[in-house]
Structures are given as C-alpha cells and as structure tokens.
Design a protein around this motif. Structure first.
Motif, PDB file in Angstrom:
ATOM      1  N   ALA A  51       0.741  -1.228  -0.057  1.00  0.00           N
ATOM      2  CA  ALA A  51      -0.016   0.003  -0.029  1.00  0.00           C
ATOM      3  C   ALA A  51       0.841   1.239   0.072  1.00  0.00           C
ATOM      4  O   ALA A  51       0.234   2.402  -0.206  1.00  0.00           O
ATOM      5  N   PHE A  52       2.050   1.122   0.284  1.00  0.00           N
ATOM      6  CA  PHE A  52       2.984   2.314   0.106  1.00  0.00           C
ATOM      7  C   PHE A  52       4.292   2.143  -0.918  1.00  0.00           C
ATOM      8  O   PHE A  52       4.643   1.080  -0.880  1.00  0.00           O
ATOM      9  N   ARG A  53       4.421   3.320  -1.641  1.00  0.00           N
ATOM     10  CA  ARG A  53       5.448   3.064  -2.552  1.00  0.00           C
ATOM     11  C   ARG A  53       6.825   3.882  -1.895  1.00  0.00           C
ATOM     12  O   ARG A  53       6.713   5.209  -2.003  1.00  0.00           O
ATOM     13  N   SER A  54       7.528   3.317  -1.267  1.00  0.00           N
ATOM     14  CA  SER A  54       8.684   3.638  -0.854  1.00  0.00           C
ATOM     15  C   SER A  54       9.680   3.936  -1.932  1.00  0.00           C
ATOM     16  O   SER A  54      10.083   3.085  -2.911  1.00  0.00           O
ATOM     17  N   ARG A  55      10.374   5.009  -1.828  1.00  0.00           N
ATOM     18  CA  ARG A  55      11.327   5.567  -2.877  1.00  0.00           C
ATOM     19  C   ARG A  55      12.638   4.353  -2.803  1.00  0.00           C
ATOM     20  O   ARG A  55      13.189   4.037  -3.925  1.00  0.00           O
ATOM     21  N   GLU A  56      12.852   3.732  -1.815  1.00  0.00           N
ATOM     22  CA  GLU A  56      14.192   2.776  -1.504  1.00  0.00           C
ATOM     23  C   GLU A  56      13.658   1.391  -1.906  1.00  0.00           C
ATOM     24  O   GLU A  56      14.655   0.560  -2.640  1.00  0.00           O
ATOM     25  N   HIS A  57      12.592   1.150  -1.169  1.00  0.00           N
ATOM     26  CA  HIS A  57      12.385  -0.488  -1.280  1.00  0.00           C
ATOM     27  C   HIS A  57      11.228  -0.834  -2.289  1.00  0.00           C
ATOM     28  O   HIS A  57      10.660  -2.116  -2.387  1.00  0.00           O
ATOM     29  N   GLY A  58      10.352   0.213  -2.830  1.00  0.00           N
ATOM     30  CA  GLY A  58       9.428  -0.439  -3.753  1.00  0.00           C
ATOM     31  C   GLY A  58       7.954  -0.194  -2.930  1.00  0.00           C
ATOM     32  O   GLY A  58       7.901   0.303  -1.950  1.00  0.00           O
ATOM     33  N   ARG A  59       7.192  -1.217  -3.262  1.00  0.00           N
ATOM     34  CA  ARG A  59       5.928  -1.331  -2.770  1.00  0.00           C
ATOM     35  C   ARG A  59       6.105  -2.264  -1.496  1.00  0.00           C
ATOM     36  O   ARG A  59       6.638  -3.059  -1.614  1.00  0.00           O
ATOM     37  N   VAL A  60       5.746  -1.557  -0.330  1.00  0.00           N
ATOM     38  CA  VAL A  60       5.704  -2.122   0.877  1.00  0.00           C
ATOM     39  C   VAL A  60       4.451  -2.139   1.719  1.00  0.00           C
ATOM     40  O   VAL A  60       3.589  -1.203   1.269  1.00  0.00           O
TER      41      VAL A  60
END
Length: 162
Positions: free
Chosen positions: A144-153
């Motif tokens: 549900a969250f698009r992390s800049r570093e990890h992608g979708r988390v």
C-alpha cells in the motif's frame, strides 16, 4: 542545557516544523503525503488535527506531533496521531517522549484506544517504538506504500487500548 519541553504548537513554530516536515516527506520513506506540497498545504495537513504539539529545547523545535479523533461520530472514542522528528534530533528519544505524551494526553481526554492507520512496514524504528509503547500490529495492507528505496511495501495498522 535545559530539559526539552512539550507544549502546544503555535503559528510561529510552523517554519521550524515545515523544515523537517518537507525533508521527511521528500525522503519518501514514511509519509504518503505528496512531495510537492506548498508550505500552506503542508501546514493545513499538519495543523488539521485537534491538537498539535512540539518538543522544544532551548528555543529549538526538535519534533512535533498532531493528534485527535481517528474517525468522526461513532468512531471518535479512538484517537490517532502522527509524529515527525528533525533529523538533527534523531536518536535522542524525541519520538519516544512525544509518543508517551500523546498516549497519556489521549487517555486524559477520555479516548478508549489509539489507532495508527499507516505505519510503513519498512520503518522499523517507528514499529519498534510503537510496539515498545504497547501498540500491536492488527493488520497490514500489502504493497500500500510506494517507498522510494524499497518499492511497494506494506502499511501496518497499529492499535493500543487505553
């Protein structure tokens, strides 16, 4: 050096809050706010909750929290909160102090629980802090969250009864 104090935020605090608010949102790791918010738009989001406080030391704002009801009407007995700490103050217990304050204050105000709607799963420091203050993960929304570093988390929903 004086002890840090937690007090209600004022309009005069906004430039200090906005400086770390803007950096934290731009990092793209912990808040789902748009990265291109104007100062006025960011202020409306942060000051949009019933209570906003700052932790201040020797005139310098080190962190801020906003808190109040999670939902209106029949859900207003459960509180929610958001927290931001200036990078320069990280590792000094500012988040913990703000968290302890908000838990105590929401209990004093008669709330029956506190629900965090969106704790980023990869924000392990926050998850560890909230678990240490008695919160538990009651569910996770995968991707549900698009992390800049990890992608979708995932985004955790965390809860603590008061």
């Amino acid at each position: 050096m004086s002890d840090p104090a937690i007090r209600p935020a004022t309009d005069a605090d906004w430039p200090s809050i906005h400086a770390f608010f803007d950096r934290i949102v731009a990092e793209g790791e912990t808040y789902a706010y748009p990265a291109d918010l104007t100062s006025d738009e960011a202020r409306a989001l942060w000051f949009g909750q019933e209570h906003v406080v700052v932790l201040e030391e020797e005139g310098r704002v080190l962190g801020s929290a906003m808190f109040g009801p999670n939902r209106p009407g029949r859900g207003d007995h459960v509180g929610t909160a958001s927290f931001m700490v200036d990078d320069a103050a990280r590792g000094r217990g500012v988040g913990r102090r703000l968290g302890e304050y908000v838990v105590a204050r929401l209990a004093e105000l008669g709330y029956r629980g506190i629900q965090f709607n969106a704790v980023v799963a990869t924000n392990t420091a926050a998850v560890r802090l909230w678990e240490g203050l008695g919160f538990e993960i009651v569910g996770t929304v995968p991707g549900a969250f698009r992390s800049r570093e990890h992608g979708r988390v995932g985004l955790h929903v965390m809860y603590r009864e008061l």
